[in-house]
Scaffold this motif. Structure first.
Motif, PDB file in Angstrom:
ATOM      1  N   SER A  29      44.882  28.233  42.552  1.00 63.90           N
ATOM      2  CA  SER A  29      45.551  27.706  41.250  1.00 63.90           C
ATOM      3  C   SER A  29      44.673  26.497  40.722  1.00 63.90           C
ATOM      4  O   SER A  29      44.428  26.178  39.466  1.00 63.90           O
ATOM      5  CB  SER A  29      46.963  27.503  41.280  1.00 63.90           C
ATOM      6  N   THR A  30      44.316  25.630  41.957  1.00 58.56           N
ATOM      7  CA  THR A  30      43.492  24.386  41.556  1.00 58.56           C
ATOM      8  C   THR A  30      42.389  24.826  41.921  1.00 58.56           C
ATOM      9  O   THR A  30      41.736  24.745  43.209  1.00 58.56           O
ATOM     10  CB  THR A  30      43.987  23.105  42.408  1.00 58.56           C
ATOM     11  N   ALA A  31      41.465  25.101  41.202  1.00 57.65           N
ATOM     12  CA  ALA A  31      39.997  26.107  41.463  1.00 57.65           C
ATOM     13  C   ALA A  31      39.056  24.919  42.102  1.00 57.65           C
ATOM     14  O   ALA A  31      38.261  25.266  43.038  1.00 57.65           O
ATOM     15  CB  ALA A  31      39.256  26.258  40.370  1.00 57.65           C
ATOM     16  N   ALA A  32      39.230  23.660  42.033  1.00 59.34           N
ATOM     17  CA  ALA A  32      38.454  22.739  42.558  1.00 59.34           C
ATOM     18  C   ALA A  32      38.878  22.479  44.104  1.00 59.34           C
ATOM     19  O   ALA A  32      37.848  21.998  44.857  1.00 59.34           O
ATOM     20  CB  ALA A  32      38.766  21.044  41.910  1.00 59.34           C
ATOM     21  N   ASN A  33      39.795  22.971  44.613  1.00 63.00           N
ATOM     22  CA  ASN A  33      40.259  23.011  45.813  1.00 63.00           C
ATOM     23  C   ASN A  33      39.779  24.060  46.756  1.00 63.00           C
ATOM     24  O   ASN A  33      39.263  23.993  47.906  1.00 63.00           O
ATOM     25  CB  ASN A  33      41.864  23.042  46.047  1.00 63.00           C
ATOM     26  N   PHE A  34      39.527  25.194  46.057  1.00 62.60           N
ATOM     27  CA  PHE A  34      38.784  26.556  46.576  1.00 62.60           C
ATOM     28  C   PHE A  34      38.546  27.544  45.589  1.00 62.60           C
ATOM     29  O   PHE A  34      39.654  27.910  44.721  1.00 62.60           O
ATOM     30  CB  PHE A  34      39.736  26.993  47.780  1.00 62.60           C
ATOM     31  N   SER A  35      37.210  27.797  45.354  1.00 64.12           N
ATOM     32  CA  SER A  35      36.994  28.948  44.390  1.00 64.12           C
ATOM     33  C   SER A  35      35.639  29.245  44.843  1.00 64.12           C
ATOM     34  O   SER A  35      34.873  28.836  45.573  1.00 64.12           O
ATOM     35  CB  SER A  35      37.119  28.353  43.034  1.00 64.12           C
ATOM     36  N   ILE A  36      35.473  30.809  44.616  1.00 67.52           N
ATOM     37  CA  ILE A  36      34.017  31.408  44.931  1.00 67.52           C
ATOM     38  C   ILE A  36      33.845  32.276  43.719  1.00 67.52           C
ATOM     39  O   ILE A  36      34.768  32.795  43.319  1.00 67.52           O
ATOM     40  CB  ILE A  36      34.357  32.359  46.076  1.00 67.52           C
ATOM     41  N   THR A  37      32.554  32.053  43.353  1.00 74.01           N
ATOM     42  CA  THR A  37      32.085  32.924  42.007  1.00 74.01           C
ATOM     43  C   THR A  37      30.785  33.552  42.462  1.00 74.01           C
ATOM     44  O   THR A  37      29.775  32.870  43.007  1.00 74.01           O
ATOM     45  CB  THR A  37      31.883  32.074  40.834  1.00 74.01           C
ATOM     46  N   CYS A  38      30.762  34.849  42.316  1.00 74.00           N
ATOM     47  CA  CYS A  38      29.472  35.528  42.251  1.00 74.00           C
ATOM     48  C   CYS A  38      29.211  36.225  40.785  1.00 74.00           C
ATOM     49  O   CYS A  38      29.905  37.088  40.547  1.00 74.00           O
ATOM     50  CB  CYS A  38      29.352  36.664  43.404  1.00 74.00           C
ATOM     51  N   GLY A  39      28.287  35.554  40.015  1.00 77.44           N
ATOM     52  CA  GLY A  39      28.397  35.668  38.745  1.00 77.44           C
ATOM     53  C   GLY A  39      27.724  37.044  38.509  1.00 77.44           C
ATOM     54  O   GLY A  39      28.067  37.398  37.396  1.00 77.44           O
ATOM     55  N   THR A  40      26.923  37.737  38.984  1.00 77.68           N
ATOM     56  CA  THR A  40      26.102  38.681  38.740  1.00 77.68           C
ATOM     57  C   THR A  40      26.247  39.786  39.991  1.00 77.68           C
ATOM     58  O   THR A  40      25.327  39.482  40.875  1.00 77.68           O
ATOM     59  CB  THR A  40      24.570  38.633  38.628  1.00 77.68           C
ATOM     60  N   VAL A  41      27.300  40.798  39.934  1.00 66.59           N
ATOM     61  CA  VAL A  41      27.323  41.465  41.189  1.00 66.59           C
ATOM     62  C   VAL A  41      27.160  43.037  40.915  1.00 66.59           C
ATOM     63  O   VAL A  41      27.522  43.388  39.536  1.00 66.59           O
ATOM     64  CB  VAL A  41      28.756  41.490  41.956  1.00 66.59           C
ATOM     65  N   LYS A  42      26.788  43.906  41.714  1.00 64.06           N
ATOM     66  CA  LYS A  42      26.781  45.385  41.214  1.00 64.06           C
ATOM     67  C   LYS A  42      27.782  45.879  42.287  1.00 64.06           C
ATOM     68  O   LYS A  42      27.540  45.888  43.414  1.00 64.06           O
ATOM     69  CB  LYS A  42      25.636  45.816  40.887  1.00 64.06           C
ATOM     70  N   ILE A  43      28.670  46.850  41.832  1.00 65.14           N
ATOM     71  CA  ILE A  43      29.523  47.750  42.647  1.00 65.14           C
ATOM     72  C   ILE A  43      28.742  48.704  43.395  1.00 65.14           C
ATOM     73  O   ILE A  43      27.795  49.420  42.637  1.00 65.14           O
ATOM     74  CB  ILE A  43      30.594  48.372  41.841  1.00 65.14           C
ATOM     75  N   ASP A  44      28.654  48.979  44.623  1.00 67.48           N
ATOM     76  CA  ASP A  44      28.049  49.965  45.481  1.00 67.48           C
ATOM     77  C   ASP A  44      29.029  50.958  46.125  1.00 67.48           C
ATOM     78  O   ASP A  44      29.390  50.768  47.338  1.00 67.48           O
ATOM     79  CB  ASP A  44      27.247  49.145  46.647  1.00 67.48           C
ATOM     80  N   ASN A  45      29.057  52.095  45.256  1.00 69.04           N
ATOM     81  CA  ASN A  45      29.859  53.199  45.757  1.00 69.04           C
ATOM     82  C   ASN A  45      31.269  52.748  46.413  1.00 69.04           C
ATOM     83  O   ASN A  45      31.515  53.058  47.668  1.00 69.04           O
ATOM     84  CB  ASN A  45      28.941  54.038  46.868  1.00 69.04           C
ATOM     85  N   SER A  46      32.147  52.743  45.397  1.00 64.92           N
ATOM     86  CA  SER A  46      33.603  52.182  45.872  1.00 64.92           C
ATOM     87  C   SER A  46      34.136  53.595  46.022  1.00 64.92           C
ATOM     88  O   SER A  46      33.978  54.611  45.680  1.00 64.92           O
ATOM     89  CB  SER A  46      34.168  51.594  44.885  1.00 64.92           C
ATOM     90  N   LYS A  47      35.312  53.493  46.950  1.00 63.02           N
ATOM     91  CA  LYS A  47      35.985  54.773  47.523  1.00 63.02           C
ATOM     92  C   LYS A  47      37.542  54.301  47.788  1.00 63.02           C
ATOM     93  O   LYS A  47      37.777  53.148  48.155  1.00 63.02           O
ATOM     94  CB  LYS A  47      35.570  55.050  48.882  1.00 63.02           C
TER      95      LYS A  47
END
Length: 331
Positions: free
Chosen positions: A277-295
């Motif tokens: 909830s407080t992103a400054a405490n913990f956050s991860i961003t991958c701004g450009t991802v492509k999905i690889d064969n989800s199931k």
């Protein structure tokens, strides 16, 4: 008669030293830190054996065909940490050579110009106390270790949902079995980040109920030849391939999965965000991802969906400076 000394595995203790020069281990009076480690592997002073081809007309090998190759020797260990703030900060510095939050891997990344005896500080000395085979030289020292891989993960079904960091450390310098008594060690007493504190988990701005997630950043590093035939220390290190950032989400299968069907079938890249909830405490961003064969997966009581992905930098950013991965952490 066999020796009577033995080594209880639970008495092996890993402390990590900050180096100032490639090829020189942290001194006893240097900066040493102990982080919460749950698992590790060990190395030993040894070199690979190379066997030349057998000559025509012979069906057995002679000892003249075999030679040890200390000039090609390298060493790696796996270490699993609990994901406290201090631990993750150390790992980000060792993996991406970044010193301040947000810790990023960008399209403009270049590795250090690692040269033997050169001034560098992101490589570490790994000191395994009480792991030496000798009753006097009781420690194993693996110097100038570069972090080549890290998997961050959280899972509601394991480790109480705590953040786990599984890492691989690589060195081109032969391990030493010596007695190295550190003057002082700073111990990390922080608490790991928890999946139950995540308030945002979105893919393409689609809110997901995440059961588990993992992200792996990996690279290959190799030694550069050898400086002499006495020690066979390398001239330095060099990356031998590009970064690969991959990951996986396991989420509750619901309408959000249907809303992502276009991206799952080969649509445009999307953004992944995991944050407290407080992103400054913990956050991860991958701004450009492509999905690889989800199931889909059949769980014990309800359906889930596994979404593998790969992260890339956004090539439309100026000078290719887009982020593959960005992590913010504090407290």
């Amino acid at each position: 008669m066999a020796e009577t000394n033995f080594q209880p595995s639970k008495e092996v203790n890993l402390v990590i030293g900050t180096e100032s020069a490639l090829g020189t281990n942290t001194a006893a009076g240097g900066t040493w830190n102990q982080y919460p480690v749950t698992d590790f592997s060990l190395e030993h002073p040894s070199v690979p054996l190379e066997v030349a081809a057998t000559k025509s007309g012979k069906l057995v090998r002679g000892d003249w065909q075999a030679v040890h190759r200390p000039d090609t020797a390298s060493y790696s260990v796996d270490v699993t940490f609990k994901g406290t703030t201090a631990t993750i900060v150390m790992l980000m510095n060792a993996l991406f050579e970044t010193a301040s939050t947000p810790y990023k891997l960008q399209g403009t990344y270049n590795p250090p110009n690692w040269k033997d005896a050169g001034s560098f500080s992101t490589q570490k000395t790994l000191l395994f106390e009480n792991a030496g085979a000798d009753s006097t030289n009781v420690d194993i020292v693996l110097e100038s270790c570069v972090c080549t891989s890290m998997t961050l993960s959280q899972d509601i079904g394991t480790e109480s949902g705590q953040l786990v960091a599984a890492t691989t450390w690589w060195s081109g310098y032969q391990p030493q079995e010596i007695a190295l008594a550190t003057d002082s060690v700073t111990t990390d007493v922080g608490e790991p980040k928890s999946i139950f504190d995540l308030s945002t988990s979105t893919l393409n701005s689609e809110a997901l109920q995440v059961m588990s997630w993992s992200i792996t950043a990996a690279r290959s590093v190799e030694r550069v030849s050898y400086k002499d035939t006495t020690t066979f220390v390398p001239f330095g290190y060099a990356m031998s391939g590009d970064w690969e950032v991959t990951g996986e989400l396991v989420v509750k299968r619901d309408v959000s999965i249907s809303d992502l069907r276009s991206q799952m079938k080969g649509g445009a890249a999307v953004s992944l965000v995991l944050a407290e909830s407080t992103a400054a405490n913990f956050s991860i961003t991958c701004g450009t991802v492509k999905i690889d064969n989800s199931k889909p997966d059949v769980g014990e009581s309800f359906l889930t969906h596994t979404i593998p992905f790969q992260a890339f930098y956004d090539s439309s950013t100026a000078a290719d400076a887009g982020d593959l991965f960005s992590l913010t952490i504090a407290n």
